[in-house]
Write a protein that holds these residues in place. Structure first.
Motif, PDB file in Angstrom:
ATOM      1  N   UNK A  34     -23.709 -21.657  29.572  1.00 10.62           N
ATOM      2  CA  UNK A  34     -24.417 -20.711  28.707  1.00 10.62           C
ATOM      3  C   UNK A  34     -23.890 -19.293  28.902  1.00 10.62           C
ATOM      4  N   UNK A  35     -23.597 -18.926  30.148  1.00 10.04           N
ATOM      5  CA  UNK A  35     -23.055 -17.592  30.428  1.00 10.04           C
ATOM      6  C   UNK A  35     -21.753 -17.367  29.667  1.00 10.04           C
ATOM      7  N   UNK A  36     -20.860 -18.351  29.690  1.00 17.63           N
ATOM      8  CA  UNK A  36     -19.587 -18.236  28.966  1.00 17.63           C
ATOM      9  C   UNK A  36     -19.831 -18.076  27.470  1.00 17.63           C
ATOM     10  N   UNK A  37     -20.723 -18.911  26.934  1.00 16.51           N
ATOM     11  CA  UNK A  37     -21.023 -18.841  25.507  1.00 16.51           C
ATOM     12  C   UNK A  37     -21.628 -17.492  25.138  1.00 16.51           C
ATOM     13  N   UNK A  38     -22.624 -17.055  25.913  1.00 16.86           N
ATOM     14  CA  UNK A  38     -23.302 -15.796  25.604  1.00 16.86           C
ATOM     15  C   UNK A  38     -22.332 -14.619  25.658  1.00 16.86           C
ATOM     16  N   UNK A  39     -21.482 -14.601  26.663  1.00 15.35           N
ATOM     17  CA  UNK A  39     -20.547 -13.482  26.793  1.00 15.35           C
ATOM     18  C   UNK A  39     -19.462 -13.516  25.721  1.00 15.35           C
ATOM     19  N   UNK A  40     -19.091 -14.713  25.288  1.00 15.07           N
ATOM     20  CA  UNK A  40     -18.096 -14.837  24.222  1.00 15.07           C
ATOM     21  C   UNK A  40     -18.674 -14.374  22.883  1.00 15.07           C
ATOM     22  N   UNK A  41     -19.999 -14.424  22.746  1.00 12.06           N
ATOM     23  CA  UNK A  41     -20.638 -14.070  21.472  1.00 12.06           C
ATOM     24  C   UNK A  41     -21.398 -12.748  21.546  1.00 12.06           C
ATOM     25  N   UNK A  42     -21.012 -11.873  22.475  1.00 14.41           N
ATOM     26  CA  UNK A  42     -21.597 -10.539  22.485  1.00 14.41           C
ATOM     27  C   UNK A  42     -22.439 -10.186  23.685  1.00 14.41           C
ATOM     28  N   UNK A  43     -22.646 -11.122  24.592  1.00 14.09           N
ATOM     29  CA  UNK A  43     -23.418 -10.814  25.794  1.00 14.09           C
ATOM     30  C   UNK A  43     -24.842 -10.434  25.474  1.00 14.09           C
ATOM     31  N   UNK A  73     -23.611 -11.024  30.590  1.00 20.24           N
ATOM     32  CA  UNK A  73     -24.618 -11.491  31.547  1.00 20.24           C
ATOM     33  C   UNK A  73     -23.913 -12.269  32.650  1.00 20.24           C
ATOM     34  N   UNK A  74     -24.556 -12.333  33.786  1.00 20.94           N
ATOM     35  CA  UNK A  74     -24.026 -13.137  34.891  1.00 20.94           C
ATOM     36  C   UNK A  74     -25.189 -13.759  35.649  1.00 20.94           C
ATOM     37  N   UNK A  75     -25.169 -15.084  35.766  1.00 24.71           N
ATOM     38  CA  UNK A  75     -26.173 -15.791  36.556  1.00 24.71           C
ATOM     39  C   UNK A  75     -25.676 -15.869  37.993  1.00 24.71           C
ATOM     40  N   UNK A  76     -26.356 -15.168  38.886  1.00 24.86           N
ATOM     41  CA  UNK A  76     -26.016 -15.164  40.308  1.00 24.86           C
ATOM     42  C   UNK A  76     -26.840 -16.265  40.969  1.00 24.86           C
ATOM     43  N   UNK A  77     -26.210 -17.408  41.228  1.00 27.15           N
ATOM     44  CA  UNK A  77     -26.918 -18.593  41.722  1.00 27.15           C
ATOM     45  C   UNK A  77     -26.879 -18.637  43.246  1.00 27.15           C
ATOM     46  N   UNK A  78     -28.051 -18.840  43.851  1.00 22.36           N
ATOM     47  CA  UNK A  78     -28.178 -18.993  45.298  1.00 22.36           C
ATOM     48  C   UNK A  78     -28.728 -20.386  45.589  1.00 22.36           C
ATOM     49  N   UNK A  79     -28.334 -20.957  46.711  1.00 20.83           N
ATOM     50  CA  UNK A  79     -28.701 -22.325  47.105  1.00 20.83           C
ATOM     51  C   UNK A  79     -29.942 -22.315  47.989  1.00 20.83           C
ATOM     52  N   UNK A  80     -31.033 -22.921  47.494  1.00 16.20           N
ATOM     53  CA  UNK A  80     -32.246 -23.015  48.318  1.00 16.20           C
ATOM     54  C   UNK A  80     -32.234 -24.238  49.239  1.00 16.20           C
TER      55      UNK A  80
END
Length: 197
Positions: free
Chosen positions: A58-67, A73-80
């Protein structure tokens, strides 16, 4: 010949001077970071990895279409690590950065632990599981209809189809217990008294 040489030399020097005076080129705006807490390791890893991969796509798609109306946008994923205590530790650190929203977790136990921290003061916690019942007027939201509502629809559907003997398998973690509690609450309704488990 000397005048021609000076003109040839002056053109690139003049161009370099114009670029220097114009200042640095406009850079791309900084990304809008959305923190995500997911079980990337441990028993919930398969679900967490799938959700992390979906967010990356989704991040790639959103940024390719205008962010986000310009900024990427960037999803900063952390491991719980599929552990509520680790999810709480991660969220506590993330809150120090004053985010607007945090996504996670994929399982009920971690999400319930995190929701206790943000329920009254925020930030907004968007749970990536429907298996949580957010307190009214809190900063906690779930991805879809609550589990008790899903069960509340399923049992009348079974009853209408003439299916009155039901068996259910649930896990012994918080998600499974929430599922069982939701099913039993739906079964306790007077209209579902013909259903046996």
């Amino acid at each position: 010949m000397k005048a021609r040489f000076l003109r040839v030399l002056a053109a690139p020097l003049l161009a370099a001077l114009c670029v220097t005076l114009a200042g640095p080129a406009a850079s791309q705006p900084a990304p809008f970071v959305i923190h995500v807490i997911l079980p990337l390791t441990g028993p919930g890893a398969s679900l967490g990895q799938d959700e992390a991969n979906s967010l990356a796509a989704f991040e790639k798609f959103a940024n390719r279409t205008g962010g986000l109306r310009g900024p990427p946008i960037h999803f900063q994923v952390a491991d719980d690590q599929t552990q509520p205590a680790v999810a709480v530790q991660l969220l506590t650190g993330i809150i120090q950065t004053h985010p607007s929203v945090v996504l996670g977790s994929a399982l009920a136990a971690q999400t319930q632990a995190m929701s206790a921290i943000v329920a009254s003061n925020g930030p907004l916690l968007y749970a990536l599981t429907p298996n949580i019942i957010p307190a009214p007027h809190s900063y906690v939201f779930a991805t879809s209809a609550e589990t008790r509502d899903l069960s509340g629809v399923a049992l009348p559907y079974f009853r209408a189809r003439g299916l009155t003997k039901v068996a259910t398998f649930v896990t012994n973690d918080a998600s499974g217990q929430n599922n069982l509690e939701s099913v039993m609450a739906a079964a306790a309704l007077p209209e579902n008294k013909s259903i046996t488990f």
